[in-house]
Design a protein around this motif. Structure first.
Motif, mmCIF file in Angstrom:
data_model
loop_
_atom_site.group_PDB
_atom_site.id
_atom_site.type_symbol
_atom_site.label_atom_id
_atom_site.label_comp_id
_atom_site.label_asym_id
_atom_site.label_seq_id
_atom_site.Cartn_x
_atom_site.Cartn_y
_atom_site.Cartn_z
ATOM 1 N N LEU A 92 45.773 36.203 -49.802
ATOM 2 C CA LEU A 92 46.536 35.843 -50.989
ATOM 3 C C LEU A 92 47.441 36.989 -51.417
ATOM 4 N N ALA A 93 48.544 36.635 -52.057
ATOM 5 C CA ALA A 93 49.558 37.619 -52.454
ATOM 6 C C ALA A 93 48.935 38.754 -53.254
ATOM 7 N N GLY A 94 49.204 39.958 -52.817
ATOM 8 C CA GLY A 94 48.749 41.143 -53.520
ATOM 9 C C GLY A 94 47.372 41.634 -53.130
ATOM 10 N N ALA A 95 46.598 40.817 -52.427
ATOM 11 C CA ALA A 95 45.235 41.224 -52.076
ATOM 12 C C ALA A 95 45.206 42.481 -51.207
ATOM 13 N N PRO A 96 45.991 42.552 -50.124
ATOM 14 C CA PRO A 96 45.950 43.778 -49.312
ATOM 15 C C PRO A 96 46.357 45.018 -50.107
ATOM 16 N N GLU A 97 47.344 44.849 -50.962
ATOM 17 C CA GLU A 97 47.873 45.998 -51.708
ATOM 18 C C GLU A 97 46.858 46.534 -52.727
ATOM 19 N N ILE A 98 46.207 45.641 -53.476
ATOM 20 C CA ILE A 98 45.284 46.133 -54.504
ATOM 21 C C ILE A 98 44.016 46.704 -53.874
ATOM 22 N N LEU A 99 43.554 46.093 -52.790
ATOM 23 C CA LEU A 99 42.376 46.655 -52.118
ATOM 24 C C LEU A 99 42.666 48.050 -51.583
ATOM 25 N N ALA A 100 43.834 48.224 -50.964
ATOM 26 C CA ALA A 100 44.206 49.527 -50.416
ATOM 27 C C ALA A 100 44.401 50.551 -51.529
ATOM 28 N N THR A 101 45.012 50.131 -52.619
ATOM 29 C CA THR A 101 45.242 51.043 -53.745
ATOM 30 C C THR A 101 43.924 51.521 -54.334
ATOM 31 N N LEU A 102 42.991 50.604 -54.541
ATOM 32 C CA LEU A 102 41.690 50.980 -55.103
ATOM 33 C C LEU A 102 40.899 51.851 -54.136
ATOM 34 N N ALA A 103 41.051 51.586 -52.840
ATOM 35 C CA ALA A 103 40.339 52.384 -51.835
ATOM 36 C C ALA A 103 40.772 53.844 -51.886
ATOM 37 N N VAL A 213 42.464 37.728 -67.733
ATOM 38 C CA VAL A 213 42.816 36.681 -66.773
ATOM 39 C C VAL A 213 44.194 36.987 -66.213
ATOM 40 N N LEU A 214 44.311 36.939 -64.894
ATOM 41 C CA LEU A 214 45.569 37.190 -64.206
ATOM 42 C C LEU A 214 46.018 35.921 -63.496
ATOM 43 N N PRO A 215 47.321 35.678 -63.412
ATOM 44 C CA PRO A 215 47.780 34.500 -62.677
ATOM 45 C C PRO A 215 47.529 34.619 -61.181
ATOM 46 N N ASP A 216 47.571 35.865 -60.677
ATOM 47 C CA ASP A 216 47.336 36.148 -59.252
ATOM 48 C C ASP A 216 47.199 37.659 -59.113
#
Length: 229
Positions: A92-103, A213-216
């Protein structure tokens, strides 16, 4: 303070719509020789509760030993499908980016609270190279219990043991796309974040008591703020 972020998988990080039905149909036929005649409602459920309902609805024994047989069939089907998963779903949109950022953030631990079996959680995320950002060892998985709040408790306890710190509820973020995800986090007093990328709207997730709550997940800075506020 350490922060523990516990991710749901399906319709939060990835979308494999329809695959669960297909896998359960194959598993049911493999284990009891019956065609699928009843499909449970999937969103927010644990694999144990789904398997038990499925067996009961098809007039089959549904004690733990029978559930485990269905689990074994589901795991075999999912592992066999590993090579084709990138074509059967999407991140889903943004999933790779937020996981990598938090990592890359000091003091942040990422794991899972998911209805999936551990092996299926792994293959679903690995299909889009998302697996390398989360610690599977301390996750709460759907094989554990019929009740999702037990998964949150297990993940918090395992993370605390592994990292030698107590993850107080205020330092734990449970994020998912259903009211059941929110209820599971609220049961333990954690921070809860709803993402309206599944079958529930922003309003419905807000009404379920989510703190945010976030839209995505597409807006990485906004998601980061929501998770680490």
């Amino acid at each position: 303070m350490e922060t523990l972020v516990l991710w749901d998988i399906d319709l939060t990080l990835v979308d494999y719509t329809g695959l669960g039905r297909q896998w359960y149909a194959e598993a049911l036929t493999s284990v009891v020789g019956k065609e699928l005649a009843h499909l449970p409602v999937f969103p927010g459920r644990t694999e144990r509760s789904l398997a038990r309902e499925l067996l009961r609805a098809h007039d089959e024994p549904h004690e733990d030993e029978h559930v485990e047989r269905l689990f074994a069939a589901l795991e075999a089907i999912g592992l066999a499908a590993r090579p084709s998963l990138p074509t059967l779903g999407r991140a889903l949109a943004g999933a790779p980016e937020i996981l990598a950022t938090l990592a890359g953030r000091e003091g942040v631990v990422q794991s899972l609270v998911t209805g999936n079996l551990p092996a299926l959680a792994d293959v679903k995320l690995a299909a889009f190279d998302l697996d390398r950002h989360v610690d599977f060892e301390i996750g709460g998985y759907g094989s554990l219990s019929d009740h999702r709040h037990d998964l949150v408790e297990a993940a918090m306890a395992q993370a605390s043991t592994k990292h030698g710190v107590t993850f107080a509820p205020a330092s734990v973020v449970v994020i998912g796309d259903t009211p059941m995800d929110i209820a599971a986090g609220r049961h333990h007093g954690t921070v809860t974040v709803g993402v309206a990328t599944g079958r529930h709207t922003v309003d419905q997730l807000a009404e379920s008591g989510a703190d945010v709550v976030l839209p995505d997940l597409a807006d990485t800075p906004a998601v980061l703020t929501a998770l680490l506020r």
